[in-house]
Design an enzyme around this catalytic site. Sequence first.
Site, mmCIF file in Angstrom:
data_model
loop_
_atom_site.group_PDB
_atom_site.id
_atom_site.type_symbol
_atom_site.label_atom_id
_atom_site.label_comp_id
_atom_site.label_asym_id
_atom_site.label_seq_id
_atom_site.Cartn_x
_atom_site.Cartn_y
_atom_site.Cartn_z
ATOM 1 N N CYS A 155 51.890 -97.778 -13.020
ATOM 2 C CA CYS A 155 50.722 -97.966 -12.238
ATOM 3 C C CYS A 155 50.581 -99.132 -11.711
ATOM 4 O O CYS A 155 49.347 -99.514 -10.687
ATOM 5 C CB CYS A 155 49.735 -97.359 -12.986
ATOM 6 S SG CYS A 155 49.971 -96.169 -13.950
ATOM 7 N N HIS A 214 41.338 -101.863 -13.355
ATOM 8 C CA HIS A 214 42.437 -101.018 -13.700
ATOM 9 C C HIS A 214 41.552 -99.648 -14.017
ATOM 10 O O HIS A 214 41.763 -98.736 -13.185
ATOM 11 C CB HIS A 214 43.526 -101.275 -14.390
ATOM 12 C CG HIS A 214 44.516 -100.205 -14.567
ATOM 13 N ND1 HIS A 214 45.169 -100.029 -13.359
ATOM 14 C CD2 HIS A 214 45.209 -99.801 -15.353
ATOM 15 C CE1 HIS A 214 46.286 -99.040 -13.822
ATOM 16 N NE2 HIS A 214 45.984 -98.909 -14.951
ATOM 17 N N GLU A 230 41.017 -103.437 -21.294
ATOM 18 C CA GLU A 230 40.713 -104.045 -20.086
ATOM 19 C C GLU A 230 39.301 -105.145 -20.318
ATOM 20 O O GLU A 230 39.280 -106.320 -19.815
ATOM 21 C CB GLU A 230 40.750 -103.535 -19.090
ATOM 22 C CG GLU A 230 40.537 -104.256 -17.648
ATOM 23 C CD GLU A 230 40.595 -103.276 -16.580
ATOM 24 O OE1 GLU A 230 40.641 -101.977 -16.567
ATOM 25 O OE2 GLU A 230 40.971 -104.049 -15.528
ATOM 26 N N LYS A 241 38.520 -95.987 -9.042
ATOM 27 C CA LYS A 241 39.366 -94.495 -9.528
ATOM 28 C C LYS A 241 38.151 -93.528 -9.888
ATOM 29 O O LYS A 241 38.301 -92.491 -9.930
ATOM 30 C CB LYS A 241 40.194 -94.811 -10.904
ATOM 31 C CG LYS A 241 41.381 -95.863 -10.570
ATOM 32 C CD LYS A 241 42.245 -95.579 -11.712
ATOM 33 C CE LYS A 241 43.589 -96.455 -11.588
ATOM 34 N NZ LYS A 241 43.454 -97.872 -11.461
ATOM 35 N N HIS A 266 43.520 -91.527 -10.054
ATOM 36 C CA HIS A 266 44.423 -92.546 -10.214
ATOM 37 C C HIS A 266 45.658 -92.173 -9.495
ATOM 38 O O HIS A 266 46.474 -91.385 -9.935
ATOM 39 C CB HIS A 266 44.759 -92.546 -11.692
ATOM 40 C CG HIS A 266 45.633 -93.637 -12.270
ATOM 41 N ND1 HIS A 266 46.306 -94.604 -11.302
ATOM 42 C CD2 HIS A 266 45.841 -94.034 -13.658
ATOM 43 C CE1 HIS A 266 46.969 -95.316 -11.999
ATOM 44 N NE2 HIS A 266 46.708 -95.410 -13.437
ATOM 45 N N PHE A 296 52.279 -98.434 -17.309
ATOM 46 C CA PHE A 296 52.861 -98.115 -18.559
ATOM 47 C C PHE A 296 54.279 -98.871 -18.622
ATOM 48 O O PHE A 296 54.681 -99.232 -17.577
ATOM 49 C CB PHE A 296 53.336 -96.575 -18.545
ATOM 50 C CG PHE A 296 52.371 -95.500 -18.971
ATOM 51 C CD1 PHE A 296 51.178 -95.907 -19.624
ATOM 52 C CD2 PHE A 296 52.555 -94.052 -18.752
ATOM 53 C CE1 PHE A 296 50.129 -95.032 -19.912
ATOM 54 C CE2 PHE A 296 51.597 -93.038 -19.379
ATOM 55 C CZ PHE A 296 50.570 -93.708 -19.985
#
Lengths: 91, 408
Positions: free
Chosen positions: B159, B297, B308, B329, B334, B393
Amino acid sequence: MTRDEIEKKVVAIIHGQKTLPPDSISRSTLLAEAGIDSLDALSILFELEETFAISIPDDRAKEIKTLDDMVSAIEEQLATGTLDVKTQGRV
Amino acid sequence: MTSRVAITGIGIISCLGRGKEAAVTAVRRGQSGVRLIASFEASDLQCRIAGEVLATDFHEREFKQHDRFTRFALIAAAEAAGQAGVPDLAIPGHRIGTLIGTGLGGSETLDAAYKRIYGANQSRVPPLTIPNAMYNAASSAVATLFKARGPSMTTVSACSSSAHAIGQAAHWIRNGLADVMFAGGAEAPLTLGVIRAWESMRVLAIDNEKPERACRPFSADRRGLVLAEGAAVLVLESFESAKARSRKILGEVCGFGLTSDAGHITDPSPDGAARAMEMAIADAGLTPEAIGYINAHGTATKANDIAETEAIKRVFGERASAIPISSTKSMHGHAMGASGAIEMALSLEALNRGFIPPTINLDEPDPRCDLDYVPNEARAGTAEVFLSNSFGFGGMNAVIAVRTRSGI
């Protein structure tokens, strides 16, 4: 299948997925404390679903913290009947 | 001699529509583009919703020889190139480069090939399976379309792929390797195989009845992420080049931070995220006080939004609660390797137009997410410098610091 039989299979699957000292998991041991992290748990659940031909819903899966919880979740799903391989993923 | 890095072109295609106007209009209105999947038969899936690009937003024959992710990259790059006036005879082709990130590359091509082999027992697959599926196909196609013969590469970091692409491309310009870079990301992960794989991770928000409400970052009742597709491509250019060509400077990529959690492959660490933000701010030659907005994010997974929030508090201290933060998002889902570029581009467009993007579907925040996430409605305002966060990830974090027009 009795609860003990289910438990035996579950323990075998856990040990197959993760190298742990023997007897490191009692019925009430928190899986996370035994060194089983979130990804290990996902893989274990996946193998349980395949082995028992069941589908454990996400919300139910999130409640599983111990071996006992796992066995109970499997019992519940077995009581509702098993699924065939093709439809296993369906809600 | 290092160059400052201008943004002179922006192109976006996503579930919010084709082109930046459509996307930024939807964001201003707080409209979601998440819908029931329509491009293939999804009725067997548990999760039947996604941020899917509408079939009416691109012609079925447009760049048809390529995989869907490359087609999106080309559409976004063409929009950005039109705005930036590239190619331009004033810029030699070998001074123009491409760096387009992707998380999964040509998923549709591979899925179709495997279906023939394993599903239909056929022994042959289409001859362009390899060149269409390869991760660098989009970067290569954009280079070919615009005769960009300079540095060309692909970033693959889940991502964070497109945030890494933009940051790296900016550093190439800063260090003189190129004058102009097409930088961004493209992703088209909506195939049966990929969605099934995500379902197995149990992190998807499965809300087939109300798709537009499914993605709820920072909300107490959030259920996970919503997969999406699309692309955003920026034309980055040295200030010298942009000024020599009298191009309008839309913003500046002024800082880049990249770190590794070196921890768990999927569980995010506040430490890695915080260090990436600090690095981006330092790379821009700034202090945290300069940051006026953060595009989070904000995936809407349980783990990300808490980690976050903690990371932002670590970087900004008491000032954290005074900074508007949003996760767009919540509207476009996403788009994996394209998400960082889409979010950075949308944030810049919004702030340049005098509004701060909202986080929609946020009625009751998680008590552990207690900052100002600009709930539900866009807010009038701007920022001179903002951060765009991407955490992938594999524990790979990328943060871009961007100066808006008002900050230049």
